[in-house]
Write an enzyme that holds these catalytic residues in place. Sequence first.
Site, PDB file in Angstrom:
ATOM      1  N   SER A 128       0.835  -1.201   0.000  1.00 16.68           N
ATOM      2  CA  SER A 128       0.000   0.000   0.000  1.00 16.68           C
ATOM      3  C   SER A 128       0.866   1.246   0.000  1.00 16.68           C
ATOM      4  O   SER A 128       1.979   1.248   0.550  1.00 16.68           O
ATOM      5  CB  SER A 128      -0.858  -0.022   1.270  1.00 16.68           C
ATOM      6  OG  SER A 128      -1.459   1.231   1.476  1.00 16.68           O
ATOM      7  N   TYR A 152      -1.801  -1.358  10.875  1.00 18.67           N
ATOM      8  CA  TYR A 152      -2.077  -1.831   9.509  1.00 18.67           C
ATOM      9  C   TYR A 152      -0.896  -1.503   8.595  1.00 18.67           C
ATOM     10  O   TYR A 152      -0.348  -2.380   7.911  1.00 18.67           O
ATOM     11  CB  TYR A 152      -3.371  -1.201   8.959  1.00 18.67           C
ATOM     12  CG  TYR A 152      -3.507  -1.379   7.462  1.00 18.67           C
ATOM     13  CD1 TYR A 152      -3.763  -2.636   6.920  1.00 18.67           C
ATOM     14  CD2 TYR A 152      -3.325  -0.295   6.588  1.00 18.67           C
ATOM     15  CE1 TYR A 152      -3.849  -2.810   5.539  1.00 18.67           C
ATOM     16  CE2 TYR A 152      -3.412  -0.465   5.212  1.00 18.67           C
ATOM     17  CZ  TYR A 152      -3.672  -1.724   4.687  1.00 18.67           C
ATOM     18  OH  TYR A 152      -3.746  -1.896   3.333  1.00 18.67           O
ATOM     19  N   LYS A 156       2.164  -3.977   6.671  1.00 20.71           N
ATOM     20  CA  LYS A 156       2.587  -3.988   5.257  1.00 20.71           C
ATOM     21  C   LYS A 156       4.098  -3.790   5.144  1.00 20.71           C
ATOM     22  O   LYS A 156       4.771  -4.461   4.355  1.00 20.71           O
ATOM     23  CB  LYS A 156       1.864  -2.881   4.470  1.00 20.71           C
ATOM     24  CG  LYS A 156       0.368  -3.094   4.326  1.00 20.71           C
ATOM     25  CD  LYS A 156       0.057  -4.292   3.452  1.00 20.71           C
ATOM     26  CE  LYS A 156      -1.430  -4.551   3.340  1.00 20.71           C
ATOM     27  NZ  LYS A 156      -1.738  -5.853   2.737  1.00 20.71           N
TER      28      LYS A 156
END
Length: 341
Positions: A128, A152, A156
């Site tokens: 992302s 989050y 990643k």
Amino acid sequence: MQSTARVLVTGGAGYIGTHTCIQLLSAGYQLLVLDNFSNSSPEALHRVQAITGIEVPGIEGDINDAALLDRLFEQHAIDAVIHFAGLKAVGESVAQPLRYYHNNVSGTVTLCQAMQRAGVFNLVFSSSATVYGDPATLPIREDFPTSATNPYGRSKLIIEEILGDLYTSDPRWNVALLRYFNPVGAHPSGLIGEDPSDIPNNLMPYIAQVAVGRRERLSVFGSDYPTVDGTGVRDYIHVMDLADGHVRALAWLQQGLGIKAFNLGTGRGYSVLEMLKAFEQACGKTLAYELVARRPGDVASCYADPTLAEQELGWKATLGIEAMCADGWRWQSQNPEGYRS
Ligand code: NAD
Ligand code: UD1
């Protein structure tokens, strides 16, 4: 990758996964979808079949289930994995960090261990633009510094680093880290699209639910950013363009160039109010909104330099915000309650 190869698609029943399955099937790939349906429904895969006329074998199961993964690799001649499975709600990740690290990080480790046991070394990973944190300058290139401000985003970043270590340990690995900017829109059929199970966190599904009458008005988070109209600017990318990026990434893996990160974005940013206006055009309604305080953790502007993906993957976004809004509206208006409609 031969386009007759078999690809394991984890999280293939989700928003980006379903659209990618369609593009992979039309490129000739054979698929096997693994999804625990924690944020999706089997109906989504039925719709993929309805669109393509091709049956998509779907296995209900978890990427943390090593025995299941071993069985899948044993029973199917899998050549590559596209790994979408993951949890993605930023606020939820702050409240439940261990759940996010277990699902996203441990799940990826378990998957890679199974791939290693099976001798499958081709991986496309859903990363992302969040890994860039608050960029010092724009547009964002892949060599910019990375950072994370929530579990989050950190999941990643950690996964990207784990995959780098894996390649260092064994150069047979080929890994494409695809850093998505802001995926929006839907397949032009209106049969599949984004289906948030709760109140949408992201802008476009929220606007679509206002348009269809499920929410009263959009709260615009911040109107004092140093941007064209004071509202946040993002690089929205049509999910069909994003799906094509995965088909290109599979072909790139075959060159055996190791691990590399690619921005998948359009290179152009739009503000919240510009997106709202474009959606009003698409749905033919005036949509209510109010300007409220900034959302903590948001950056003012974020958009990609997508040059590397064009040079190395031969991929470039082709669809503009009119198509993003028209296709998003078609999905929402035909399925006001998503797959439960
Ligand atoms: P999504 O929630 O629609 O799809 C993810 C799918 O993975 C769901 O079908 C879910 O049921 C499944 N899943 C989750 N955990 C699983 C597990 N442990 N085992 C098996 N299946 C599991 O999300 P999406 O928008 O399609 O995103 C796909 C990927 O792209 C995610 O990894 C996400 O973090 C990443 N990503 C998404 C965006 C975005 O804006 N949508 C942006 C950047 C990156
Ligand atoms: C968010 C996540 C990011 C994730 C990405 C894709 C945060 C802080 N970041 O990014 O980690 O990778 O989604 O899933 O959550 N907006 C409103 N009103 C709304 C919703 C959004 O004004 O109801 C604004 C935001 O302030 C922002 C823009 O719309 O300026 C886009 O927001 P969103 O769709 O949530 O995406 P990101 O913030 O880019």
